[in-house]
Design a protein around this motif. Structure first.
Motif, PDB file in Angstrom:
ATOM      1  N   SER A 116      -6.517  -7.948  25.717  1.00  0.00           N
ATOM      2  CA  SER A 116      -6.599  -9.401  25.599  1.00  0.00           C
ATOM      3  C   SER A 116      -8.015  -9.757  25.186  1.00  0.00           C
ATOM      4  O   SER A 116      -8.923  -8.925  25.249  1.00  0.00           O
ATOM      5  N   ILE A 365      -0.123 -16.174  23.532  1.00  0.00           N
ATOM      6  CA  ILE A 365       0.124 -16.413  24.953  1.00  0.00           C
ATOM      7  C   ILE A 365      -1.216 -16.393  25.664  1.00  0.00           C
ATOM      8  O   ILE A 365      -1.958 -15.406  25.600  1.00  0.00           O
ATOM      9  N   ARG A 367      -3.445 -16.682  29.156  1.00  0.00           N
ATOM     10  CA  ARG A 367      -3.334 -16.479  30.592  1.00  0.00           C
ATOM     11  C   ARG A 367      -4.728 -16.288  31.177  1.00  0.00           C
ATOM     12  O   ARG A 367      -5.461 -15.395  30.744  1.00  0.00           O
ATOM     13  N   ALA A 368      -5.104 -17.174  32.092  1.00  0.00           N
ATOM     14  CA  ALA A 368      -6.396 -17.094  32.766  1.00  0.00           C
ATOM     15  C   ALA A 368      -7.554 -17.022  31.770  1.00  0.00           C
ATOM     16  O   ALA A 368      -8.485 -16.230  31.933  1.00  0.00           O
TER      17      ALA A 368
END
Length: 404
Positions: A116, A365, A367-368
């Motif tokens: 990521s 996507i 996320r955090a």
């Protein structure tokens, strides 16, 4: 072989700067690419110059195609219509490469170095950069169009904006409160009162969330060196992560290196550059601290990999740009996951929540505060089926497309 049989362009009047390219091949695949700015001009280049040469060639020979399209007799070494057209084609070819192998494009590029990548929110509004003007409009509405109209928010209450971003998991944000002062003097003069006013959002952010968020300052290539130097030196108090595109000629390594010597604020540049050659000149002159690139303007993923390699050689961090379109965002994410020195992928939460999702089937996507690696073959997104049913759609085809 995987022969290119057709080149299709699509654009819609609602977003006059955006243009998409679909490349069809004889093995039944379709690759999606995108570019931005001057869509009609790019469309003309694609059908009059690129299609007659490209159709019938092997879509697997990406480097050969990139080299040919990035070295035309005219229009190279800048973000010209020729380069923007080449960028869209190259992105589509890498989408095809992933689909042909049944893997995400990042794997076709050579694989991930991370699962990521951190994202930062560019604090733009819902319609930011969507008009058809030659450059981005500086003015802004005084009325918020929704909860993510962040360009208005950073001028009204930057502290509250920062708090909302931290709550959503963002660890970095980018604002441009100095832009409004540039037109009066063509960016050559910034008064002390204007400087104080422009610094106020940075002060409010630090007061509200302290060091829990990084702040980038965007200057949009609007300023001369004197004004840019005054801004960058004043920003040192707030420990900004970078000042982006501070001077009006970001392809001038001498002027930029001189500015960099005057300030401790890191200099980021530049999404506006059109090939690896220009980045080489800036890096060799020690003129930038962070390398930013836009894959729809620099030549696509093939040229983007070369720029990323230069960033690595000079030990400079890389940060792909996003304020153009959703396909370019997905391509930038693949590069950010692949390039060893990448540190951020830019996003705009206002567009992710609205018109980006109306144009394509899939988006990154988050996320955090991280964008996750796509898992679908190719770029991992397609044009939304509704695009083909729009009344404002302009579609042109060269070659022999399959019946749909």
């Amino acid at each position: 072989m995987s022969t290119v049989t057709a080149l299709r362009t699509l654009r819609i009047h609602e977003h006059p700067n955006l243009i998409w390219v679909e490349l069809e091949t004889d093995d039944g695949l379709v690759g999606l690419g995108e570019s931005f700015r001057g869509a009609e001009v790019v469309e003309a280049v694609l059908h009059s110059q690129v299609a007659p040469w490209l159709i019938g060639r092997d879509a697997q020979q990406i480097e050969a195609i990139s080299y040919h399209l990035m070295t035309p007799y005219l229009g190279f070494n800048s973000s010209s219509a020729e380069t923007r057209a080449a960028s869209a084609i190259d992105i589509a070819l890498w989408d095809l490469a992933g689909k042909r192998q049944g893997v995400p494009t990042v794997t076709a590029l050579g694989g991930r170095v991370r699962e990521s990548i951190p994202v930062y929110n560019t604090c733009a509004g819902y319609r930011f950069n969507t008009g058809g003007s030659a450059r981005r409009d500086i003015g802004q509405s005084d009325k918020a169009a929704g909860p993510y109209d962040d360009q208005i928010a950073f001028m009204r209450d930057a502290g509250a904006l920062a708090e909302s971003l931290v709550e959503e998991g963002y660890s970095a944000m980018k604002i441009w409160p100095f832009d409004v002062f540039a037109p009066a003097s063509n960016g050559q003069m910034l008064t002390l009162s204007q400087l104080k006013e422009g610094l106020d959002p940075f002060r409010k952010i630090r007061q509200a969330v302290g060091d829990r968020i990084e702040i980038m300052c965007e200057l949009h290539s609007l300023f001369g060196t004197h004004a840019a130097s005054r801004i960058c030196r004043a920003l040192e108090e707030f420990n900004v992560f970078w000042a982006e595109d501070p001077i009006c000629k970001m392809d001038d390594p001498i002027a930029l290196a001189d500015l960099r010597r005057q300030t401790r604020t890191p200099i980021c540049g530049s999404e506006t550059l059109g090939s690896a050659r220009q980045y080489k000149d800036l890096l060799a002159a020690d003129a930038i601290d962070v390398v930013m690139l836009d894959l729809a303007w620099c030549g696509g993923l093939s040229e983007g990999r070369k720029i990323a390699a230069l960033a690595g050689i000079y030990a400079k961090p890389l940060a792909p740009h996003d304020c153009t379109g959703p396909v370019t965002l997905m391509a930038g994410l693949h590069l950010a996951l692949h390039a060893p020195t990448a540190i951020f992928q830019e996003v705009v939460r206002a567009t992710l929540a609205t018109w980006y999702r109306d144009l394509v089937t899939d988006l990154p996507i988050l996320r955090a505060g991280q964008a996750l690696a796509p898992t679908a073959p190719g770029l991992g997104t397609e044009l939304h089926p509704s695009i083909r049913g729009r009344e404002d759609l302009v579609m042109r085809v060269s070659g022999a497309p399959r019946a749909h």
